[in-house]
Scaffold this active site. Structure first.
Site, PDB file in Angstrom:
ATOM      1  N   THR A  46       0.824  -1.213   0.000  1.00 54.17           N
ATOM      2  CA  THR A  46       0.000   0.000   0.000  1.00 54.17           C
ATOM      3  C   THR A  46       0.856   1.260   0.000  1.00 54.17           C
ATOM      4  O   THR A  46       0.464   2.284  -0.578  1.00 54.17           O
ATOM      5  CB  THR A  46      -0.954   0.000   1.205  1.00 54.17           C
ATOM      6  OG1 THR A  46      -0.209  -0.255   2.401  1.00 54.17           O
ATOM      7  CG2 THR A  46      -2.015  -1.085   1.049  1.00 54.17           C
ATOM      8  N   THR A  47       2.044   1.234   0.621  1.00 52.84           N
ATOM      9  CA  THR A  47       2.934   2.384   0.614  1.00 52.84           C
ATOM     10  C   THR A  47       3.430   2.698  -0.791  1.00 52.84           C
ATOM     11  O   THR A  47       3.827   3.830  -1.085  1.00 52.84           O
ATOM     12  CB  THR A  47       4.116   2.144   1.578  1.00 52.84           C
ATOM     13  OG1 THR A  47       3.602   1.966   2.901  1.00 52.84           O
ATOM     14  CG2 THR A  47       5.108   3.290   1.589  1.00 52.84           C
ATOM     15  N   TYR A 135      -2.387  -9.003   6.525  1.00 54.55           N
ATOM     16  CA  TYR A 135      -2.090  -7.596   6.846  1.00 54.55           C
ATOM     17  C   TYR A 135      -3.346  -6.953   7.403  1.00 54.55           C
ATOM     18  O   TYR A 135      -4.341  -6.787   6.709  1.00 54.55           O
ATOM     19  CB  TYR A 135      -1.605  -6.888   5.584  1.00 54.55           C
ATOM     20  CG  TYR A 135      -1.274  -5.412   5.731  1.00 54.55           C
ATOM     21  CD1 TYR A 135      -1.098  -4.807   6.978  1.00 54.55           C
ATOM     22  CD2 TYR A 135      -1.126  -4.620   4.596  1.00 54.55           C
ATOM     23  CE1 TYR A 135      -0.793  -3.465   7.091  1.00 54.55           C
ATOM     24  CE2 TYR A 135      -0.811  -3.262   4.701  1.00 54.55           C
ATOM     25  CZ  TYR A 135      -0.647  -2.693   5.944  1.00 54.55           C
ATOM     26  OH  TYR A 135      -0.334  -1.357   6.050  1.00 54.55           O
ATOM     27  N   LYS A 163       1.108  -9.116   9.456  1.00 53.72           N
ATOM     28  CA  LYS A 163       1.571  -7.746   9.670  1.00 53.72           C
ATOM     29  C   LYS A 163       0.462  -7.042  10.439  1.00 53.72           C
ATOM     30  O   LYS A 163      -0.611  -6.783   9.905  1.00 53.72           O
ATOM     31  CB  LYS A 163       1.846  -7.040   8.343  1.00 53.72           C
ATOM     32  CG  LYS A 163       2.258  -5.576   8.521  1.00 53.72           C
ATOM     33  CD  LYS A 163       2.419  -4.864   7.185  1.00 53.72           C
ATOM     34  CE  LYS A 163       2.725  -3.382   7.402  1.00 53.72           C
ATOM     35  NZ  LYS A 163       2.813  -2.626   6.121  1.00 53.72           N
ATOM     36  N   ILE A 205       7.431  -4.529   8.967  1.00 54.91           N
ATOM     37  CA  ILE A 205       7.364  -4.100   7.578  1.00 54.91           C
ATOM     38  C   ILE A 205       7.173  -2.598   7.652  1.00 54.91           C
ATOM     39  O   ILE A 205       6.119  -2.111   8.065  1.00 54.91           O
ATOM     40  CB  ILE A 205       6.258  -4.814   6.801  1.00 54.91           C
ATOM     41  CG1 ILE A 205       6.606  -6.296   6.664  1.00 54.91           C
ATOM     42  CG2 ILE A 205       6.070  -4.184   5.418  1.00 54.91           C
ATOM     43  CD1 ILE A 205       5.560  -7.134   5.943  1.00 54.91           C
TER      44      ILE A 205
END
Length: 284
Positions: A46-47, A135, A163, A205
């Site tokens: 997503t980053t 996640y 995560k 992460i």
């Protein structure tokens, strides 16, 4: 999966001023984080603004990261979303020969029940030829993956970790208390990584590892006193990475560090002048 312990860096996608992908910038970024001591690369998470990448661009970014990495570090690939069938289709279309694991964000917007989350992830894990990392980021998805759901999914032979970015240490502790011995509990919050280490987490992460990989090497591999002191260095700048949504602040910081440009894609906008000034004043 010991090779996925430590720092995984959630790579940004550098863009040129015209919003095309800046591949030289991506190569420079990968060299920066590898030489800084990260343990694995997370591609198209997503980053990386993956929501704004076309299928073709996402494939190109993956191929470029594989090329620039040249087999030095494990690669985790972002494959998630709120359309289960579309993820299964993408799995079918992806070459996994140089991918070590998949990171799959919990479905956003739909707000599924816990049973729906279990069914979603179970299908992905059944179809994925590589292990799957869950996640949980309820601040973005508006749907929390409960610790009971995580523990149930941890029984799947192809689901290897979580995560956890809920920010709820009590929830994380409940996972740590009940998870299988080889399950990876990974911090999804840079600042909470030392706390996650204490309760049994195996690393992070990270967003800020794009900028400061050496600090995260200490956070993840130093002793606990070194780890917390390194994390304390980030206390002031960390909130600025999210103030105007991730990765807006981070991309400006990367520009200030001379790694790549600060262009983001709509609906995100570049950092405001106020945010830029505060990042300039706080950068390490």
């Amino acid at each position: 999966m010991l090779k996925l312990h430590g720092t995984g860096v959630a790579l940004i996608t550098p863009f040129n001023d015209n919003s095309s992908i800046d591949f030289p910038g991506l190569e420079k970024l990968i060299e920066h984080v590898i030489h800084g001591g990260v343990d694995y690369l997370v591609v198209a998470g997503t980053t990386a603004e993956s929501a704004t990448l076309s299928k073709t661009e996402k494939k190109e970014v993956l191929e470029a990261c594989i090329k620039y990495n040249a087999g030095r570090l494990p690669i985790v690939y972002g494959l998630g979303g709120n359309n289960t069938q579309a993820i299964l289709d993408e799995i079918e279309e992806t070459d996994f020969s140089q991918i070590d694991a998949v990171l799959s964000v919990s479905p956003y917007y739909n707000k599924p029940t816990q049973a729906g989350i279990i069914a979603h992830y179970s299908l992905i894990a059944d179809h994925s030829p590589v292990p799957v990392i869950l996640y949980n980021v309820p601040g973005r998805t508006m749907s929390n993956v409960s610790f009971q759901t995580t523990i149930q999914l941890a029984q799947h032979p192809n689901i290897i970790g979580m995560k956890e970015a809920s920010g709820d240490l009590s929830q994380c502790m409940r996972i740590a208390a009940r998870m299988p011995e080889d399950f990876l509990l990974i911090s999804g919050d840079d600042i909470l990584t030392p706390s996650m280490r204490v309760i049994g987490g195996q690393g992070v992460i990270s967003v800020l590892a794009n900028a400061y990989p050496e600090i995260f090497k200490t956070i993840c591999h130093g002793n606990l006193d070194e780890s917390k002191k390194a994390a304390f260095r980030l206390l002031d700048i960390n909130p600025l990475m999210y103030e105007e949504s991730n990765p807006v602040g981070l991309k400006f910081l990367m520009k200030e560090l001379g790694i790549c440009g600060h262009t983001v894609r709509l609906p995100l906008l570049p950092a405001s002048e106020s945010l830029k000034e505060r990042i300039k004043n706080l950068k390490l």
